[in-house]
Structures are given as structure tokens and as C-alpha cells.
Motif scaffolding. Structure first.
Motif, mmCIF file in Angstrom:
data_model
loop_
_atom_site.group_PDB
_atom_site.id
_atom_site.type_symbol
_atom_site.label_atom_id
_atom_site.label_comp_id
_atom_site.label_asym_id
_atom_site.label_seq_id
_atom_site.Cartn_x
_atom_site.Cartn_y
_atom_site.Cartn_z
ATOM 1 N N ASN A 218 9.902 52.344 50.121
ATOM 2 C CA ASN A 218 8.537 52.469 49.602
ATOM 3 C C ASN A 218 7.473 52.279 50.687
ATOM 4 N N GLY A 219 7.929 52.148 51.941
ATOM 5 C CA GLY A 219 6.987 52.005 53.045
ATOM 6 C C GLY A 219 6.657 50.584 53.419
ATOM 7 N N GLU A 220 7.067 49.603 52.588
ATOM 8 C CA GLU A 220 6.796 48.206 52.921
ATOM 9 C C GLU A 220 7.728 47.749 54.039
ATOM 10 N N VAL A 221 7.244 46.841 54.853
ATOM 11 C CA VAL A 221 8.011 46.328 55.987
ATOM 12 C C VAL A 221 8.493 44.909 55.679
ATOM 13 N N ASN A 222 9.792 44.687 55.846
ATOM 14 C CA ASN A 222 10.338 43.345 55.640
ATOM 15 C C ASN A 222 9.830 42.405 56.731
ATOM 16 N N PRO A 223 9.536 41.174 56.386
ATOM 17 C CA PRO A 223 9.145 40.212 57.430
ATOM 18 C C PRO A 223 10.349 39.875 58.303
ATOM 19 N N GLU A 224 10.116 39.220 59.400
ATOM 20 C CA GLU A 224 11.194 38.765 60.282
ATOM 21 C C GLU A 224 11.774 37.467 59.697
ATOM 22 N N TYR A 225 12.384 37.611 58.522
ATOM 23 C CA TYR A 225 12.875 36.419 57.824
ATOM 24 C C TYR A 225 14.085 35.814 58.544
ATOM 25 N N LYS A 226 14.235 34.491 58.414
ATOM 26 C CA LYS A 226 15.288 33.753 59.114
ATOM 27 C C LYS A 226 16.340 33.189 58.173
ATOM 28 N N LEU B 189 20.555 55.128 11.924
ATOM 29 C CA LEU B 189 21.488 55.547 12.969
ATOM 30 C C LEU B 189 20.847 55.870 14.309
ATOM 31 N N PHE B 190 19.541 56.013 14.333
ATOM 32 C CA PHE B 190 18.847 56.330 15.577
ATOM 33 C C PHE B 190 17.762 55.281 15.807
ATOM 34 N N LEU B 191 18.090 54.272 16.614
ATOM 35 C CA LEU B 191 17.183 53.163 16.860
ATOM 36 C C LEU B 191 16.994 52.976 18.361
ATOM 37 N N ALA B 192 15.791 52.650 18.760
ATOM 38 C CA ALA B 192 15.504 52.352 20.164
ATOM 39 C C ALA B 192 14.308 51.409 20.242
ATOM 40 N N LYS B 193 14.321 50.546 21.252
ATOM 41 C CA LYS B 193 13.213 49.626 21.492
ATOM 42 C C LYS B 193 12.927 49.615 22.983
ATOM 43 N N SER B 194 11.682 49.549 23.360
ATOM 44 C CA SER B 194 11.339 49.433 24.773
ATOM 45 C C SER B 194 11.776 48.061 25.281
ATOM 46 N N GLU B 195 12.044 47.977 26.581
ATOM 47 C CA GLU B 195 12.503 46.723 27.184
ATOM 48 C C GLU B 195 11.712 46.457 28.456
ATOM 49 N N SER B 196 11.035 45.328 28.483
ATOM 50 C CA SER B 196 10.270 44.923 29.660
ATOM 51 C C SER B 196 11.083 43.960 30.507
ATOM 52 N N GLY B 197 10.815 43.961 31.798
ATOM 53 C CA GLY B 197 11.543 43.041 32.650
ATOM 54 C C GLY B 197 11.104 43.131 34.094
ATOM 55 N N VAL B 198 11.817 42.387 34.931
ATOM 56 C CA VAL B 198 11.530 42.317 36.354
ATOM 57 C C VAL B 198 12.846 42.391 37.116
ATOM 58 N N GLY B 199 12.891 43.171 38.188
ATOM 59 C CA GLY B 199 14.063 43.253 39.043
ATOM 60 C C GLY B 199 13.745 42.691 40.416
ATOM 61 N N ARG B 200 14.579 41.773 40.894
ATOM 62 C CA ARG B 200 14.368 41.151 42.194
ATOM 63 C C ARG B 200 15.606 41.328 43.062
ATOM 64 N N VAL B 201 15.416 41.457 44.357
ATOM 65 C CA VAL B 201 16.505 41.515 45.331
ATOM 66 C C VAL B 201 16.490 40.229 46.137
ATOM 67 N N VAL B 202 17.651 39.609 46.300
ATOM 68 C CA VAL B 202 17.774 38.363 47.048
ATOM 69 C C VAL B 202 18.640 38.615 48.278
ATOM 70 N N CYS B 203 18.020 38.705 49.442
ATOM 71 C CA CYS B 203 18.768 38.840 50.698
ATOM 72 C C CYS B 203 19.275 37.453 51.085
ATOM 73 N N PHE B 204 20.595 37.305 51.173
ATOM 74 C CA PHE B 204 21.178 35.996 51.434
ATOM 75 C C PHE B 204 20.982 35.535 52.878
ATOM 76 N N SER B 205 20.917 36.503 53.797
ATOM 77 C CA SER B 205 20.866 36.175 55.222
ATOM 78 C C SER B 205 20.235 37.331 55.983
ATOM 79 N N PRO B 206 19.609 37.067 57.123
ATOM 80 C CA PRO B 206 19.102 38.178 57.936
ATOM 81 C C PRO B 206 20.218 38.911 58.682
#
Length: 346
Positions: free
Chosen positions: A59-67, A93-110
Motif C-alpha cells: 500500500n506504499g507505507e514504509v515499515n519502521p526499522e523495528y528491532k 434458507l437465504f440469510l446473511a449479516k454484515s460482519e465488522s472487524g479488524v485485521g492485524r499483522v504481528v511481525c515476531f522479529s525483524p
């Protein structure tokens, strides 16, 4: 009952389901697919990796120099916070509901060339702390009722990037698997006023048939009802509903158990052992959930070697899960493996 010879079904009290065990089938010759192992000579920093420190993501964002640990909103999240709240119903027989949420990525190590079993326990502890912080922060949002923390390791488990990382999907509803476990634990709690998993690990520690190891605060075992060939669980000895209930010593103990189990996995076939793993714990819906006893599950697909895998096909998709090696035999194999990573053996 001869668990290592005769076909039988085993009950999973956590999900109110059954697994067919066919141990005699482990003797059949293998004429299926055998693959060449891909090279795992990764650099510590890969300029083309969108998770490495200092690199630019899609998306064009730059990761910081994380340690250490680095967390960001998933650029391709399966759940979105600003989803319109809508429902669809066309009869029953035809049911649907919208679902809200958040997705996060956890980098364990550089370090691009590491995996959890190759990390230091102190660095794994930093991952545990990050999970707790994210559980509390995401769970505090008024539209979030469940926080699913998980790790997919290996391309075969759908991991699109080998950089050591996991994900967190937080959402409005409680997903099916933790909901089934919640209902089963609530039923047991209401009947006995005790935790289902507290009683379970007490019996497993007595039997010592499926226990892999224990430290002061956690038990690592192959569950009696395991589906995947070398499935395992990490269960806290003290009943806790959520990971945020852990003391500092318990967080250290979880990091220790996480490393010890995954080192055994890598040593089994001397390969970077693939798995999907995740934490099941109490929802963040504002209720106490006395019934919950949180736990960490590991589902690895490797069966006979680094190239022979077990997936849910045929009978498993049409009837119910099935396995060819008993939980006791899997536990015995894992229990007797070294806790020194094979790459570090001279």
C-alpha cells in the motif's frame, strides 16, 4: 481397548464432536505424492519482503526499522471496521449479516530467516506481551466481541510470506470453533463448577500417556481427541479465561513452552515444520465467562516425513475427521525428541 491396533472413535468434549482413529492404516505403504523440499536459506533481511524492517509494503507505507515485535493493520484484511451494518433474509434458507472487524499483522522479529523455534525465549516473550496488549486494545472496542490470535507457519498452511509473523482477526461475532468450545465448557462448568480443561489436564498428568512436557505453569500434550497427526495443545495449569489474566511468570512460561514444542516439531523430520496454531479464549463481550479456560492449539499436517502430508479429504469432508496414528504414539514420538534445534547440533 487396543488404541494402537483397532479402529475406534474418540470423543472431543471441547467441541462435542468425534474423530475416527484407524491406527492399523499407518502400516500401509505410501504411493502418494512425495515432494522435494524447498531450500530454506533465507537472508536475515530480504529487500523484497513486505514485512522486513525498512521495506515498503504493497500500500506504499514504509515499515519502521523495528528491532523487536512490529504490529500494523493488515493491508488486505478479511474484516473491515467501517462495514455497513446490514442484514439479508429471503425466507429461512437465504440469510446473511454484515460482519465488522479488524485485521492485524504481528511481525515476531525483524530477522527474516528466523521462525519461533529459532528465536530466543526473551524475544518470544515479547510476542506474548504483544498478544496480550492487542487482545485488550481490540477487545475494548465496542463492536468487537471476539479476538482470534493465530499463526500460519509454512507455505503449505497458506502462509504467503516466510517472515516470522502471525495475525489477529477481531470481529463482531464469536466464530464457530470458539463458540462450540464455549458452549461445551459452560455445560461442564454448570454441572461440576469446575473447569473442563482443569479436570482434563489433571487426568492427563496422572496418566502420562500423552503429556509431552510441563513447566511450572503450562502442560504441553497431544490431546486424546487429536485429529491432525502431531496435533498438540499448550494449557495453563491455572484456570484463566483469557491471556490477559497471566502473571509475568506465566507469560515467561508460555514463551518457554511455545519454543520447546516448536523445536520438537522442527526436529521431528529435520525441517521447518508447518502448522496452523491459535489461541482460544473468552470473548470480549463484557461477560465474565467463568466457564472459559484458555488454551493454545497446534494443527500440523505432516504425517510420515517432511514431504508426506495429511489433509481433510474424502471421508473427513463427507463424514467426520479421521486419523491413522494414535494420539499416544504421536505423543511418544514427540516426547522423545531433543529440545536442541537440529540446526544447532554439532
Amino acid at each position: 481397548m487396543n488404541f494402537d491396533e483397532n479402529p475406534h472413535r474418540r470423543y472431543n468434549p471441547l467441541t462435542d464432536s468425534w474423530v475416527l482413529v484407524s491406527p492399523h492404516r499407518a502400516k500401509r505403504p505410501w504411493q502418494g505424492q512425495v515432494e522435494k523440499l524447498a531450500s530454506d536459506n533465507r537472508p536475515a533481511h530480504d529487500p523484497s519482503c513486505y514485512l522486513c524492517a525498512g521495506n515498503t509494503r504493497a500500500n506504499g507505507e514504509v515499515n519502521p526499522e523495528y528491532k523487536n515485535v512490529y504490529i500494523f493493520d493488515n493491508d488486505f484484511a478479511a474484516l473491515l471496521a467501517d462495514t455497513p451494518q446490514e442484514e439479508y433474509a429471503d425466507g429461512e434458507l437465504f440469510l446473511a449479516k454484515s460482519e465488522s472487524g479488524v485485521g492485524r499483522v504481528v511481525c515476531f522479529s525483524p530477522y527474516h530467516n528466523l521462525t519461533v523455534p529459532e528465536m530466543e525465549e526473551a524475544d518470544i516473550r515479547a510476542v506474548v506481551d504483544a498478544w496480550v496488549d492487542e487482545y485488550l486494545q481490540l477487545g475494548a472496542k465496542d463492536f468487537i466481541n471476539y479476538v482470534q490470535i493465530f499463526e500460519n507457519k509454512g507455505f503449505v498452511m497458506g502462509c504467503s510470506n516466510p517472515h516470522p509473523h502471525g495475525q489477529i482477526w477481531a470481529q463482531s461475532s464469536i466464530p464457530d470453533e470458539p463458540l462450540k468450545k464455549q458452549q461445551a465448557q459452560l455445560k461442564y462448568w454448570q454441572k461440576h463448577q469446575r473447569s473442563l480443561l482443569s479436570d482434563y489436564i489433571a487426568r492427563e498428568l496422572e496418566k502420562q500417556e500423552r503429556v509431552l512436557f510441563e513447566n511450572e505453569h503450562f502442560v504441553a500434550l497431544v490431546p486424546f481427541w487429536a485429529v491432525w497427526p502431531f496435533e498438540a495443545m499448550l494449557i495453563p495449569k491455572r484456570k484463566m479465561a483469557r491471556i490477559s489474566d497471566m502473571t509475568s511468570d506465566e507469560r515467561d512460561a508460555l514463551a518457554n513452552a511455545y519454543k520447546r514444542l516448536t523445536v520438537r516439531y522442527d526436529n521431528l523430520f529435520e525441517t521447518s515444520f508447518p502448522y496452523s496454531a491459535g489461541i482460544h479464549q473468552a470473548p470480549t463481550d463484557g461477560e465474565e465467562h467463568d466457564e472459559w479456560h484458555w488454551h493454545f492449539v497446534f494443527y500440523p499436517p505432516l504425517l510420515r516425513s517432511a514431504t508426506v502430508k495429511k489433509f481433510m479429504v474424502g471421508y473427513e469432508m463427507l463424514a467426520n475427521p479421521q486419523r491413522d496414528i494414535s494420539a499416544e504414539k504421536s505423543a511418544n514420538i514427540l516426547r522423545n525428541l531433543s529440545e536442541i534445534h537440529y540446526k544447532n547440533v554439532e
